[in-house]
Design a protein around this motif. Structure first.
Motif, PDB file in Angstrom:
ATOM      1  N   LEU A 283       0.837  -1.201   0.000  1.00 50.82           N
ATOM      2  CA  LEU A 283       0.000   0.000   0.000  1.00 50.82           C
ATOM      3  C   LEU A 283       0.873   1.252   0.000  1.00 50.82           C
ATOM      4  CD1 LEU A 283      -2.768   1.348   0.140  1.00 50.82           C
ATOM      5  CD2 LEU A 283      -2.649   1.158   2.636  1.00 50.82           C
ATOM      6  N   SER A 284       1.965   1.224   0.748  1.00 47.26           N
ATOM      7  CA  SER A 284       2.891   2.361   0.759  1.00 47.26           C
ATOM      8  C   SER A 284       3.396   2.652  -0.648  1.00 47.26           C
ATOM      9  CB  SER A 284       4.086   2.068   1.679  1.00 47.26           C
ATOM     10  OG  SER A 284       3.676   1.784   2.991  1.00 47.26           O
ATOM     11  N   ARG A 285       3.767   1.613  -1.366  1.00 47.73           N
ATOM     12  CA  ARG A 285       4.301   1.796  -2.730  1.00 47.73           C
ATOM     13  C   ARG A 285       3.219   2.300  -3.674  1.00 47.73           C
ATOM     14  NH1 ARG A 285       9.491  -0.610  -5.141  1.00 47.73           N
ATOM     15  NH2 ARG A 285       9.950   0.531  -3.228  1.00 47.73           N
ATOM     16  N   LYS A 286       2.038   1.762  -3.559  1.00 49.06           N
ATOM     17  CA  LYS A 286       0.934   2.196  -4.413  1.00 49.06           C
ATOM     18  C   LYS A 286       0.658   3.689  -4.221  1.00 49.06           C
ATOM     19  CE  LYS A 286      -3.994   1.147  -5.128  1.00 49.06           C
ATOM     20  NZ  LYS A 286      -5.086   0.252  -4.682  1.00 49.06           N
ATOM     21  N   LEU A 287       0.581   4.131  -2.963  1.00 43.52           N
ATOM     22  CA  LEU A 287       0.286   5.533  -2.686  1.00 43.52           C
ATOM     23  C   LEU A 287       1.436   6.443  -3.106  1.00 43.52           C
ATOM     24  CD1 LEU A 287      -1.494   5.135   0.775  1.00 43.52           C
ATOM     25  CD2 LEU A 287      -2.560   5.645  -1.438  1.00 43.52           C
ATOM     26  N   MET A 288       2.665   5.989  -2.920  1.00 42.16           N
ATOM     27  CA  MET A 288       3.808   6.796  -3.344  1.00 42.16           C
ATOM     28  C   MET A 288       3.816   6.960  -4.861  1.00 42.16           C
ATOM     29  SD  MET A 288       6.438   8.466  -2.080  1.00 42.16           S
ATOM     30  CE  MET A 288       6.838   9.718  -3.303  1.00 42.16           C
ATOM     31  N   LEU A 315      13.624   6.815  -3.501  1.00 43.11           N
ATOM     32  CA  LEU A 315      12.171   6.876  -3.495  1.00 43.11           C
ATOM     33  C   LEU A 315      11.582   5.826  -2.570  1.00 43.11           C
ATOM     34  CD1 LEU A 315      11.427   7.556  -7.271  1.00 43.11           C
ATOM     35  CD2 LEU A 315      11.144   9.154  -5.362  1.00 43.11           C
ATOM     36  N   SER A 316      12.237   4.690  -2.478  1.00 41.63           N
ATOM     37  CA  SER A 316      11.770   3.660  -1.545  1.00 41.63           C
ATOM     38  C   SER A 316      11.869   4.150  -0.110  1.00 41.63           C
ATOM     39  CB  SER A 316      12.585   2.379  -1.719  1.00 41.63           C
ATOM     40  OG  SER A 316      12.352   1.813  -2.988  1.00 41.63           O
ATOM     41  N   ALA A 317      12.944   4.857   0.200  1.00 43.35           N
ATOM     42  CA  ALA A 317      13.093   5.401   1.544  1.00 43.35           C
ATOM     43  C   ALA A 317      12.051   6.490   1.808  1.00 43.35           C
ATOM     44  CB  ALA A 317      14.500   5.962   1.728  1.00 43.35           C
ATOM     45  N   LEU A 318      11.761   7.307   0.794  1.00 42.43           N
ATOM     46  CA  LEU A 318      10.748   8.348   0.951  1.00 42.43           C
ATOM     47  C   LEU A 318       9.377   7.719   1.153  1.00 42.43           C
ATOM     48  CD1 LEU A 318       9.902  11.293   0.945  1.00 42.43           C
ATOM     49  CD2 LEU A 318       9.819  11.202  -1.561  1.00 42.43           C
ATOM     50  N   GLU A 319       9.106   6.674   0.408  1.00 43.77           N
ATOM     51  CA  GLU A 319       7.849   5.929   0.548  1.00 43.77           C
ATOM     52  C   GLU A 319       7.643   5.470   1.993  1.00 43.77           C
ATOM     53  OE1 GLU A 319       7.547   1.286  -0.136  1.00 43.77           O
ATOM     54  OE2 GLU A 319       7.768   2.382  -2.020  1.00 43.77           O
ATOM     55  N   GLN A 320       8.678   4.905   2.580  1.00 45.66           N
ATOM     56  CA  GLN A 320       8.567   4.404   3.949  1.00 45.66           C
ATOM     57  C   GLN A 320       8.554   5.527   4.979  1.00 45.66           C
ATOM     58  OE1 GLN A 320       8.071   1.242   5.496  1.00 45.66           O
ATOM     59  NE2 GLN A 320       7.233   1.087   3.428  1.00 45.66           N
ATOM     60  N   LEU A 321       9.143   6.664   4.630  1.00 47.11           N
ATOM     61  CA  LEU A 321       9.118   7.817   5.520  1.00 47.11           C
ATOM     62  C   LEU A 321       7.699   8.377   5.630  1.00 47.11           C
ATOM     63  CD1 LEU A 321      11.190   9.547   7.154  1.00 47.11           C
ATOM     64  CD2 LEU A 321      11.289  11.064   5.156  1.00 47.11           C
ATOM     65  N   ILE A 322       6.993   8.410   4.513  1.00 40.86           N
ATOM     66  CA  ILE A 322       5.635   8.974   4.494  1.00 40.86           C
ATOM     67  C   ILE A 322       4.616   7.953   4.989  1.00 40.86           C
ATOM     68  CG2 ILE A 322       3.842  10.008   3.057  1.00 40.86           C
ATOM     69  CD1 ILE A 322       6.073  10.844   1.104  1.00 40.86           C
ATOM     70  N   TRP A 323       4.731   6.714   4.494  1.00 43.22           N
ATOM     71  CA  TRP A 323       3.772   5.657   4.823  1.00 43.22           C
ATOM     72  C   TRP A 323       4.505   4.509   5.502  1.00 43.22           C
ATOM     73  CZ3 TRP A 323       3.263   8.085  -0.103  1.00 43.22           C
ATOM     74  CH2 TRP A 323       2.090   8.835  -0.254  1.00 43.22           C
ATOM     75  N   PRO A 324       4.823   4.631   6.786  1.00 43.16           N
ATOM     76  CA  PRO A 324       5.637   3.631   7.469  1.00 43.16           C
ATOM     77  C   PRO A 324       4.817   2.411   7.897  1.00 43.16           C
ATOM     78  CG  PRO A 324       5.107   5.391   8.982  1.00 43.16           C
ATOM     79  CD  PRO A 324       4.499   5.781   7.655  1.00 43.16           C
ATOM     80  N   PHE A 325       4.314   1.675   6.911  1.00 44.60           N
ATOM     81  CA  PHE A 325       3.536   0.477   7.203  1.00 44.60           C
ATOM     82  C   PHE A 325       4.459  -0.742   7.189  1.00 44.60           C
ATOM     83  CE2 PHE A 325       0.072   2.950   4.826  1.00 44.60           C
ATOM     84  CZ  PHE A 325      -0.318   3.596   5.987  1.00 44.60           C
ATOM     85  N   PRO A 326       4.153  -1.826   7.905  1.00 43.91           N
ATOM     86  CA  PRO A 326       2.906  -2.005   8.660  1.00 43.91           C
ATOM     87  C   PRO A 326       2.944  -1.293  10.007  1.00 43.91           C
ATOM     88  CG  PRO A 326       4.302  -3.917   8.889  1.00 43.91           C
ATOM     89  CD  PRO A 326       5.007  -3.020   7.916  1.00 43.91           C
ATOM     90  N   VAL A 327       1.735  -0.938  10.472  1.00 44.75           N
ATOM     91  CA  VAL A 327       1.603  -0.359  11.805  1.00 44.75           C
ATOM     92  C   VAL A 327       1.836  -1.445  12.829  1.00 44.75           C
ATOM     93  CG1 VAL A 327       0.030   0.810  13.380  1.00 44.75           C
ATOM     94  CG2 VAL A 327      -0.068   1.316  10.946  1.00 44.75           C
TER      95      VAL A 327
END
Length: 328
Positions: A283-288, A315-327
């Protein structure tokens, strides 16, 4: 809609879109046109004040009305706002402006709308505590769910044509982000990143009404019992039809901004079928990817995480910075 032959002197000259943007908030430059609208419709022309932010000419008067002028090259935004407001007003669990009048002056379409009370969420967000922020995001999710459930018949002119739209956005993605001054190290990664995310993107969608305006500048809040609550939503000029996921980006980027718990509060409240089990790296990748492909993507302005440019080496690091899933 009425259209009368009006003297060109009602509007100031400008050479292009950039020239218009430089004078857009200059009340004096558009005062003749605003007064002409007021006279035509019997509106109060006292207490006129121009809004500094935005894309079009927006002026309020002291009778609680908003006059919005759209230059001819932004006529599509007039049509989007007129159609979207006609559909959402009274049909979503939040106040939206009521269209009181519409017309045209010398090729400039305009709307006269009611003015909503409240302050922008942008103004009050820094002072909100964690619980208030989570409640606000859940409330936005509730509003979004209702908007996405509205019928889209009669709004076909707003359809993005999603599959073809995605192809165009992919083709122009590097160029756009270079113009927006995304760091070159990240721009170089865009083709490979989008290729990895391509299977996750929505395809052959059944479009819903996307307001494009679930951002803190266009959400209004009022204080009741010492707590701020989202009570209004304004500016529908970017409304379109497309996949529900496309509307998720504003709250995720501007408000949840790297907080897994706030992302969860918002995403699980939306009517897109996202549950706790769906809060995954996929989901993080999809939203990024959707954020990169958004027609108004400008990560330098939209990502509200202090110092993210130095923290995100990829970009992968930015993706995880914005959407740090899983919770967890």
């Amino acid at each position: 809609m009425t259209a009368d032959p009006i003297d060109q002197a009602l509007f100031p000259p400008f050479d292009d879109a950039a020239g218009f943007d430089r004078i857009r908030a200059d009340l004096g430059a558009f005062l003749p046109a605003i007064r002409a609208v007021c006279e035509r419709h019997g509106l109060a022309a006292s207490g006129l004040a121009a809004f500094e932010r935005g894309t079009n000419v927006v002026v309020s008067n002291d009778a609680g009305q908003i006059i919005k002028l759209f230059p001819p090259f932004l006529r599509h935004q007039f049509e989007a706002e007129r159609l979207a407001l006609g559909r959402v007003h009274g049909n979503v669990p939040v106040a939206t402006p009521e269209i009181l009048r519409e017309g045209e002056l010398d090729g400039w379409p305009y709307l006269v709308m009611s003015r909503l009370p409240g302050r922008t969420l942008e103004e009050v967000w820094p002072a909100l505590g964690g619980a208030e922020r989570a409640e606000a995001l859940a409330r936005i999710g509730e509003i979004m769910t209702a908007a996405h459930a509205l019928p889209t018949g009669g709004l076909e002119s707003l359809d993005l044509g999603w599959d073809a739209f995605v192809e165009r956005q992919i083709a122009g993605c590097e160029g756009r982000h270079r113009r927006m001054r995304l760091p070159e190290r990240l721009i170089a990664q865009i083709p490979a990143y989008l290729a990895s995310a391509r299977p996750l993107l929505p395809t052959s969608v059944i479009p819903v009404l996307l307001t494009g305006e679930y951002t803190p500048e266009n959400l209004l809040v009022t204080q009741t019992g010492g707590a701020w609550r989202v009570t209004g939503m304004i500016d529908f000029a970017d409304a379109c039809l497309g996949p529900a996921e496309y509307d998720l980006l504003g709250p995720c980027l501007f408000l949840a901004a790297g907080s897994a718990e706030l992302q969860r509060a918002f995403l699980v409240a939306c009517g897109t079928g996202i549950a706790d089990a769906d809060l995954t790296p996929a989901l993080s990748r999809k939203l990024m990817a959707l954020a990169l492909l958004h027609r108004y993507s400008n990560l330098g302005y939209q990502v509200r995480i202090e110092g993210w440019e130095s923290q995100a080496s990829s970009l992968s690091a930015l993706e995880q910075l914005i959407w740090p899933f899983p919770v967890r």
